[in-house]
Every structure is written in structure tokens, then in C-alpha cells.
Design an enzyme around this catalytic site. Structure first.
Site, PDB file in Angstrom:
ATOM      1  CB  CYS B  75     -29.227   6.380  30.729  1.00 30.54           C
ATOM      2  SG  CYS B  75     -29.267   6.783  32.472  1.00 30.54           S
ATOM      3  CG  HIS B 172     -26.004   2.848  30.852  1.00 34.31           C
ATOM      4  ND1 HIS B 172     -25.840   3.996  30.110  1.00 34.31           N
ATOM      5  CD2 HIS B 172     -26.452   3.250  32.065  1.00 34.31           C
ATOM      6  CE1 HIS B 172     -26.163   5.044  30.847  1.00 34.31           C
ATOM      7  NE2 HIS B 172     -26.546   4.620  32.031  1.00 34.31           N
ATOM      8  CD  GLU B 174     -24.296   2.583  27.126  1.00 34.24           C
ATOM      9  OE1 GLU B 174     -25.315   1.938  26.843  1.00 34.24           O
ATOM     10  OE2 GLU B 174     -24.299   3.558  27.902  1.00 34.24           O
TER      11      GLU B 174
END
Lengths: 295, 192
Positions: B75, B172, B174
Site C-alpha cells: 500500500c 494488505h 498482513e
């Protein structure tokens, strides 16, 4: 459980992006540009900073639409804005305006003394203040995607922010050592939904980012609340009521990134000019406290 | 592995890398950066990170690092690693031949979670199955140069790409349920 809905995940994820950052109160485009240039990760648009609200009195309302538009046009970082506690119509207006985050804030005059906004009815994420774990979990149950400890806004005094972050961290730690049946009892004591109490007991932290606000005036103040467990800071009057706002804004940003590094904190604390004037909170009458608004 | 920890969701990347089997540390200084074999630039605010890189004298160390070692940008990290940034134009490091438009999908109310079908070059190495992508005020890759390989697309735009030792995601990985899928972070680990 509310934590699993897609909208909620996306909003909490957005809050995650602000971690390790500084969110600065600004009242016009010019201040917003200074904040962005100094490294703010978002700005909070409002009509008057808390210390002026405190001084001038009267009813403090939602950020005026023209101020928000002006600020949104001036910066590319996220723009937050405040609504009064319980004033869902103000929130509907800010959602229609596409602000990035709404702060249902005790700094403004509450519109409803019993009810906070049902934040699940909105797509836009909300941040709410809290003084303890029960209050934080009630706001999360209502749909808040970020919690900020309340502190005492506009005071320039860190003592309440410290009290609130310590209280929440201690109450969360306590939950992690309790058995299942004790958690039910604790949910009753906290006045919070059991599923959220169980989540905190299992993870030792809030299910949403936990930021600190209300009284941060120096780089050292920011480092203090971050070392105590806050994940980012809101700075209200502390920047634009100081003698050199841009310098102070940069210094607080630096202190927020290097909150564990004393040498860097020293660098951030050099030549800052005068901080905002502070208030002795123990001398404030109960009726002038902002933190006791909302429950 | 290092995770640039100036601002953003660096903690989530440290966690994700650990689940994927790496040893990860937070990086805030040039010295810490040099100790790491690989670096992740996390999500956050790209303008803020850029300001902080300047303020902390980390721009040149990061530029040197990008010239030598593997970096994965997600991002905001992807924006920093691009060759050109639009909306508004902004300084970037040009580690990958990409043109990236900030907030390409709109504002926060347009953020979303979607399921993607990764390309063959991803599934052949990392295994079959849809890839969950969490987009938060995400950028859009408007142009990818010939040197970049597209590993996944969403609505016709590349969202996961690699170019040599570098990798970027506009979403994302994560923030995905890491008990179910860590393929994106594992793919980056293969670049060590």
C-alpha cells in the site's frame, strides 16, 4: 460477533494505518497544510481547539461543513471531524461529506446524555473516547473502530491521559489471568458485552487500535503515553497554541516514531519555544471537566 | 527481516513475517536497516512516511538499500517504491517500473475486502486457491513496465507484482487471517 463483519474489518484496518502516527487538531486549511508538512498521519478538523472551547464556553457543535471542505481540498492525508456525543444527524452529514473518520467527541457539548451513536448504522469509521476498559468496550460494541483515551482536552496537562491509559492497560492485564466464569462476573462489573471481554482476555489488548489524547503538549508527553501502551497520539491544542507550531508538530512526530529512544527524544526536545499554557486539573470545577461527558 | 517502523501497521507485518517463519525486527534507523537482509515497507500514510524519511535522514540509506537488497512494499510502501506517483504527484524511489495513483478507489468509504484469483506464476510457486485482499484507501497501479510481473489483478488492474528481487502489493496481506493464508509473505521470503 461484530468484529467479523467486512465493514468493521475494513474500518479497523484503516485505523491500523494510523498507528505510530500523530493526528493533529486544525481549524483551517493553513493549519492543515502545516500539520501535513510536519508529518501528521491525519488531521482533525474542528471549529475551535479544545482550549478555546474551554475558555469561550457556549455550545460546541459539529465542525462546520465549509471548514471541512476547505481542509479536505488542502491536504492528501485523511481528514477526521468531530460530532457531538449521540448526535447521529451530525454524523450522517459528515458521512455524506465523505470525511475519512468521525470522532464522537466529549470535547463538544453532548447532544444526548444517555445514548451514544449507533455506529453500526454507518460505513464511515468512528473513534470514541474512553477513560476505562468498560467504556472502551461499550463504544466498540456500538461500532467504534478506534479508541482514544480521553485525558482532559485543552488542559495541556498530561495527568489525565496517563491515568486513563494506565487504567485501561491494567484492566486488560487483569482479564488475562481470569477463568471463564470470572470473566462473566467481570463483564458485569465492567458493564461490557461478554464476547468482547473474552476477546480482550484472550489477546491482552483491545480489538481496535488504542490511541491517546487529551493533554499532550510536548514530545516527552507523547513518548510517555506511547511507552505506557498507547499506539498513536492525538494532539489538540498542544500544537497550534504553542509559540512555534510547525517546529513543535515536527518534534512530536519525531518523538512518536522514536518514543523508546532517549537520544532522539532529546533531539526532538531542543529549541521548541514555549509550550501551550497548562491547567491544574485538580483546581478545575467538576462542571468544567470534559472527560466526564459520555459514559 | 526488517520492517520499516516509522509509521503505519508495521507491527502487523512483524507478526505476519513471524507466522510465515521469519525472524523480524522493527527498523527505525539506518544502522538497523543495514543489519537486515530484507525489508518490508508497511501500510500507513505514504506522505507521512516520506516526511519522516526526510526528517530522520533515512532517504539516502533507503535508496542504497533498494539498490542492493530485496524490499516488499504494501500500500503506502508500494507508492514509495513506484517510479511515478499521481494524485497528487509525489516523490518516490523508482525501485519498480510502475505508475501508481494514490487513493485510486476513492476515500475510506470505498475500502473493501475481496477474493482474487492469483496468476499462474503465483499459484505455481505458492499453491492454488483464492487470495483474500484487504484494500484500505488503496492506490491503483495505472502502468506496469515490461520488467514487472503481475501476480494478481483486481478489476483489471495489477495489485500484486514482482520485479526481480522486489515485490509490491496495493492491498494488505498482513491484515488477512494469517492462520489461513501467509502465501504472500512466504513468497517474499523466497527472495532472500
Amino acid at each position: 460477533m461484530i468484529l467479523n463483519s467486512e465493514q468493521y474489518r475494513v474500518n479497523v484496518a484503516f485505523a491500523e494505518m494510523m498507528k505510530g502516527g500523530v493526528i493533529m487538531d486544525v481549524i483551517n486549511a493553513e493549519q492543515a497544510i502545516i500539520a501535513e508538512r510536519a508529518g501528521a498521519c491525519a488531521v482533525m478538523a474542528l471549529e475551535r481547539v479544545p482550549s478555546d472551547i474551554r475558555k469561550e464556553g457556549g455550545v460546541a457543535r459539529m465542525t462546520p461543513v465549509n471548514i471541512i471542505r476547505e481542509i479536505k481540498a488542502a491536504v492528501s492525508i485523511p481528514v477526521m471531524a468531530k460530532v457531538r456525543i449521540g448526535h447521529f444527524a451530525e454524523a450522517q452529514i459528515l458521512e455524506a461529506l465523505a470525511v475519512d473518520f468521525i470522532d464522537e467527541s466529549e470535547v463538544l457539548t453532548p447532544a444526548d446524555e444517555e445514548h451514544h451513536i449507533n455506529k453500526h448504522a454507518f460505513k464511515v469509521p468512528f473513534v470514541c473516547g474512553a477513560r476505562n476498559l468498560g467504556e472502551a468496550l461499550r463504544r466498540i460494541a456500538e461500532g467504534a473502530s478506534m479508541i482514544r483515551t480521553k485525558g482532559e482536552a485543552g488542559s495541556g496537562n498530561i495527568v489525565e491521559a496517563v491515568r486513563h491509559i494506565r487504567t485501561i492497560i491494567k484492566e486488560m492485564r487483569h482479564l488475562t489471568i481470569l477463568g471463564k466464569e470470572e470473566l462473566v462476573h467481570e463483564a458485569k462489573n465492567l458493564g461490557a458485552p461478554l464476547d468482547l471481554v473474552e476477546w480482550v482476555a484472550a489477546h491482552g489488548k483491545l480489538p481496535v487500535p488504542n490511541f491517546s489524547a487529551g493533554g499532550i503538549a510536548t514530545p516527552a508527553d507523547a513518548a510517555l503515553v506511547l511507552q505506557l501502551g498507547a499506539e498513536a497520539v492525538f494532539v489538540g491544542s498542544g500544537i497550534f497554541k504553542s509559540s512555534d507550531p510547525e517546529m513543535r508538530a515536527r518534534a512530536i512526530v519525531k518523538a512518536t516514531t522514536y518514543y523508546k529512544d532517549p537520544a532522539k527524544l532529546l533531539e526532538a526536545s531542543e529549541d521548541l519555544g514555549a509550550a501551550m499554557p497548562g491547567l491544574d486539573i485538580s483546581k478545575l470545577p467538576e462542571s468544567e471537566l470534559m472527560q466526564t461527558r459520555g459514559w | 527481516m526488517g520492517v520499516l517502523a516509522l509509521q503505519g501497521d508495521f507491527e502487523r507485518h512483524v507478526h505476519a513475517l513471524e507466522i510465515a517463519g521469519a525472524c523480524a525486527v522493527e527498523v527505525r534507523t539506518a544502522a538497523e536497516m543495514q543489519q537486515c537482509d530484507d525489508l518490508v515497507i508497511p501500510g500507513g500514510e505514504s506522505t507521512t512516511m516520506l516526511k519522516l524519511l526526510n526528517l530522520m535522514d533515512l532517504k539516502e540509506p533507503l535508496r542504497e538499500y533498494l539498490g542492493l537488497k530485496s524490499v516488499f512494499g504494501t500500500c503506502a510502501g508500494a507508492i514509495l517504491m513506484a517510479k511515478e506517483v499521481l494524485n497528487p504527484a509525489q516523490e518516490c524511489f523508482g525501485a519498480m517500473d510502475l505508475t501508481v495513483e494514490r487513493n485510486g478507489y476513492g476515500r475510506q468509504v470505498d475500502s473493501r475486502v475481496v477474493q482474487l484469483s492469483p496468476s499462474a506464476s503465483f499459484t505455481e510457486r505458492m499453491g492454488e486457491g483464492a487470495l483474500e485482499a484487504v484494500f484500505i484507501r488503496a492506490p491503483i497501479v495505472r502502468r506496469a513496465g515490461a520488467a514487472a510481473t503481475v501476480l494478481a489483478e483486481y478489476e483489471g488492474n495489477p495489485v500484486l507484482l514482482e520485479q526481480g528481487r522486489h515485490m509490491v502489493a496495493t492491498f494488505h496481506p498482513e491484515l488477512t487471517d494469517l492462520t489461513k493464508d501467509t502465501r504472500v509473505h512466504k513468497l517474499f521470503l523466497t527472495k532472500l
